[in-house]
Design a protein around this motif. Structure first.
Motif, mmCIF file in Angstrom:
data_model
loop_
_atom_site.group_PDB
_atom_site.id
_atom_site.type_symbol
_atom_site.label_atom_id
_atom_site.label_comp_id
_atom_site.label_asym_id
_atom_site.label_seq_id
_atom_site.Cartn_x
_atom_site.Cartn_y
_atom_site.Cartn_z
ATOM 1 N N ASP A 1 23.371 28.821 83.210
ATOM 2 C CA ASP A 1 24.456 27.954 83.679
ATOM 3 C C ASP A 1 24.035 27.091 84.863
ATOM 4 O O ASP A 1 24.888 26.459 85.491
ATOM 5 N N TRP B 1 36.650 32.970 83.825
ATOM 6 C CA TRP B 1 37.110 31.575 83.870
ATOM 7 C C TRP B 1 36.874 30.890 82.531
ATOM 8 O O TRP B 1 37.729 30.129 82.054
ATOM 9 N N LYS B 2 35.734 31.114 81.894
ATOM 10 C CA LYS B 2 35.443 30.499 80.599
ATOM 11 C C LYS B 2 36.463 30.925 79.550
ATOM 12 O O LYS B 2 36.908 30.123 78.725
ATOM 13 N N GLN B 3 36.863 32.207 79.608
ATOM 14 C CA GLN B 3 37.862 32.689 78.659
ATOM 15 C C GLN B 3 39.212 32.015 78.896
ATOM 16 O O GLN B 3 39.912 31.631 77.959
ATOM 17 N N GLY C 1 37.581 23.871 78.403
ATOM 18 C CA GLY C 1 36.168 24.210 78.268
ATOM 19 C C GLY C 1 35.369 23.134 77.559
ATOM 20 O O GLY C 1 34.197 22.901 77.869
ATOM 21 N N ARG D 1 25.218 23.536 84.950
ATOM 22 C CA ARG D 1 26.671 23.359 85.046
ATOM 23 C C ARG D 1 27.161 23.511 86.477
ATOM 24 O O ARG D 1 28.215 23.006 86.830
ATOM 25 N N HIS E 1 30.676 33.402 85.487
ATOM 26 C CA HIS E 1 32.111 33.081 85.518
ATOM 27 C C HIS E 1 32.756 33.216 84.136
ATOM 28 O O HIS E 1 33.407 32.320 83.624
ATOM 29 N N SER E 2 32.530 34.399 83.518
ATOM 30 C CA SER E 2 32.987 34.638 82.147
ATOM 31 C C SER E 2 34.507 34.651 82.036
ATOM 32 O O SER E 2 35.068 34.168 81.047
#
Length: 582
Positions: A343, A307-309, A316, A346, A304-305
């Motif tokens: 992850d 979303w992290k950005q 975050g 998480r 989920h890169s």
């Protein structure tokens, strides 16, 4: 002769040499003068060219100065015109100010008249109330006892049939109304519950304890009255010294069960947190959730890169878990990949989609064999026998079920949804949580002014619908970016002006969101609202996770001003619902 000739020739030659030397000297001097004249001519030409350049520069300077002079003249004319306009506006403003002052004086006089009328109305109300109490006291004691008994059964009945106040109809109503009462009683009970809740809230603000009537009706006084121990006079005295009961309610036709008391908003939702001592509003920025679980993360990859950005440092840094959804991905492959992913800790739950009308048996096998927490998700498009069976199958898996509601809720569709959930949960000892999406906030037209929205039929219907949905057992609601056909407003940078277009749009969104969030808080309570950052599948608008987090957090904080509420919505509720998904 020869000597003479020689001498003559020598003299001639000598003279020739002398003349030649003289001419050579003159020629040399002429050359020198010529060179000097040439140099003077060149210097003159250079001076002429320099003078010409200076003349051109001077002419350009003169033209530029002339243009500046003209521009200054134009600006002076414009300033003079603006000054005249400002003077006219000032005069108009002064006239409007005088008119406003006169209107204010008239309004003050009207307000004073209204205050006098209000006092007069209060006196009349007190007289009418006294007369009403006297009228109640004059009623036959047997009829009064019967009505008090009806009120008691109305308050304490089990809710499976019609009102227990009519003794003869109790058993029959219990048998025949058990099935119909659940369905029909919700509608009528919803209306009565809303009216009762509003009346109780008003009584609470007026200093009357609305629970006193119920406690008295349930006390030993009623039993004594029913046994006929106290005479009529004692009954009249008792009634005069107790809060008046609504005889209009008890004398009406048999009613169905009153629904359970709906959760109430905290006092901060009705009263401003401003006090006389503080004088300022608490900033929503001071109420931050200590931890966040994002219960609706729709991503294209397991990491989920994207979303992290979008989450950035603010969201975050608080994230302790996500409920991950990967539309179109191979769920078996994803589940295996997550088992070894960095992850893994998480991921609170992996959402597995299924067709509500045609559940896939492979999903059941995956749920049984998966080593990671699993929850189910589906889309509700309307009531049907297949949808009921599909939901019953999903609930039987013992995992949380997300339902994305893609129908416009009306009286018929709401009744159909209630029937679907009721039949699907029938026979289950402890059904797993059901989480609804695309309800908070609901789809909405932003072109409708917020003033008109408050009394618009769609908003009034929404308040009734969420109250009805809250009566469904173990149903939660997700707080997601709305399907308003516009992207989520960008969060203004700290210290940026408050009148920027983005800031104005964000404030307008928060006002509308709080308008919808208030009834949901009152109906569901803060314990059944769950935050998520990805919009419903019904929404086509883009939404940034970090921007939506700020809007959702500030809207909730401005409405409740309570740390416990904020922590529950952004972390605790999701942890309770999805933390058991494994």
């Amino acid at each position: 002769m020869d000597d003479i000739t020689y001498q003559y020739l020598a003299t001639l030659i000598k003279r020739a040499f002398v003349e030649e030397h003289r001419q050579a000297s003159e020629l040399s001097a002429l050359e020198s003068r010529l060179s000097a004249e040439m140099r003077r001519a060149e210097e003159a030409v250079a001076r002429a060219e320099y003078a010409e350049r200076r003349e051109k520069d001077a002419l350009a300077t003169v033209a530029r100065l002339e243009a500046q002079r003209k521009k200054l003249d134009e600006e002076a004319v414009a300033i003079e015109s603006s000054s005249r306009n400002y003077q006219v506006q000032l005069e108009l403003t002064e006239r409007e100010l005088r008119v406003t002052r006169r209107d204010g004086e008239l309004l003050q006089e009207e307000f004073q008249q209204l205050e006098r009328s209000h006092k007069h109305s209060q006196e009349q109300c007190r007289r009418y109330q006294t007369g009403l109490k006297e009228s109640h006291a004059q009623m036959d004691s047997r009829e009064t006892v019967m009505k008090i008994s009806m009120k008691k059964w109305f308050t304490n009945g089990e809710g499976v049939g019609y009102d227990n106040g009519y003794k003869d109809g109790y058993e029959e109503g219990k048998r025949d109304g058990k099935r119909q009462g659940i369905k029909a009683g919700r509608k009528e009970g919803l209306r009565e519950g809303i009216e009762q809740g509003r009346a109780e809230e008003q009584d609470r603000y007026n200093g009357v304890d609305p629970a006193g009537v119920r406690r008295w009706a349930q006390s030993d006084w009623l039993k004594v009255l029913l046994n006929g121990i106290i005479k009529r006079d004692a009954l009249i005295i008792c009634i005069l010294h107790r809060p008046a009961l609504s005889l209009t309610t008890t004398m009406s036709a048999p009613r169905r069960k009153v629904p359970k008391d709906l959760p109430k908003l905290p006092a901060s939702a009705f009263n401003s947190p401003v006090t006389e001592s503080s004088g300022i509003l608490p900033s929503p920025s001071t109420i931050q959730p200590e931890q966040v679980i994002d219960a609706n993360v729709t991503a294209a990859d397991v990491a989920h890169s994207q979303w992290k950005q979008e989450a950035g440092q603010v969201l975050g840094g608080k994230i302790r878990g996500v409920v991950l959804s990967l539309p179109g991905a191979d769920v078996d492959k994803v589940a295996k990949e997550l088992e070894s992913s960095s992850d893994r800790d998480r991921i609170v739950s992996l959402t597995v989609p299924f067709d509500l009308t045609k559940p896939d048996s492979a999903v059941e096998a995956l749920v049984a064999s998966a080593k990671i927490p699993i929850s189910l998700s589906t889309v509700y498009n309307g009531p049907s026998t297949e949808a009921t069976e599909g939901l019953k199958w999903a609930l039987a898996q013992g995992r949380p079920v997300d339902i994305d509601v893609h129908v416009v809720l009306s009286e018929d569709t709401l009744e159909g949804f209630e029937d679907t959930v009721g039949k699907a949960t029938e026979g289950l000892q402890s059904p797993p949580p059901i989480i609804l999406s695309n309800i908070l906030p609901p789809p909405h037209d932003l072109d409708l002014p917020i003033i008109k929205l408050m009394n618009h039929p769609t908003y009034l219907a929404f308040t009734s619908q969420v109250a009805a949905l809250s009566l469904l057992p173990n149903v939660h609601i997700k707080f997601l970016p709305p399907a308003w056909d516009q992207p989520t407003p960008q969060t203004p940078y700290p210290g940026s002006p408050i009148d920027t277009p983005d800031a104005k749009v964000q404030r307008e969104w928060k006002r509308r969101i709080k308008l919808y969030l208030g009834p949901v808080l009152e109906a569901f309570g803060y314990q059944r609202i769950i935050f998520g950052s990805s919009p419903s599948a019904a929404s086509s608008a883009k939404s940034n996770a970090g921007d939506w987090y700020e809007i959702a957090r500030e809207s909730l904080a401005e409405l409740v001003s309570d740390q416990e509420f904020v922590d529950a919505v952004f972390h605790g509720n999701a942890n309770k619902v999805y933390g058991k998904a494994g």
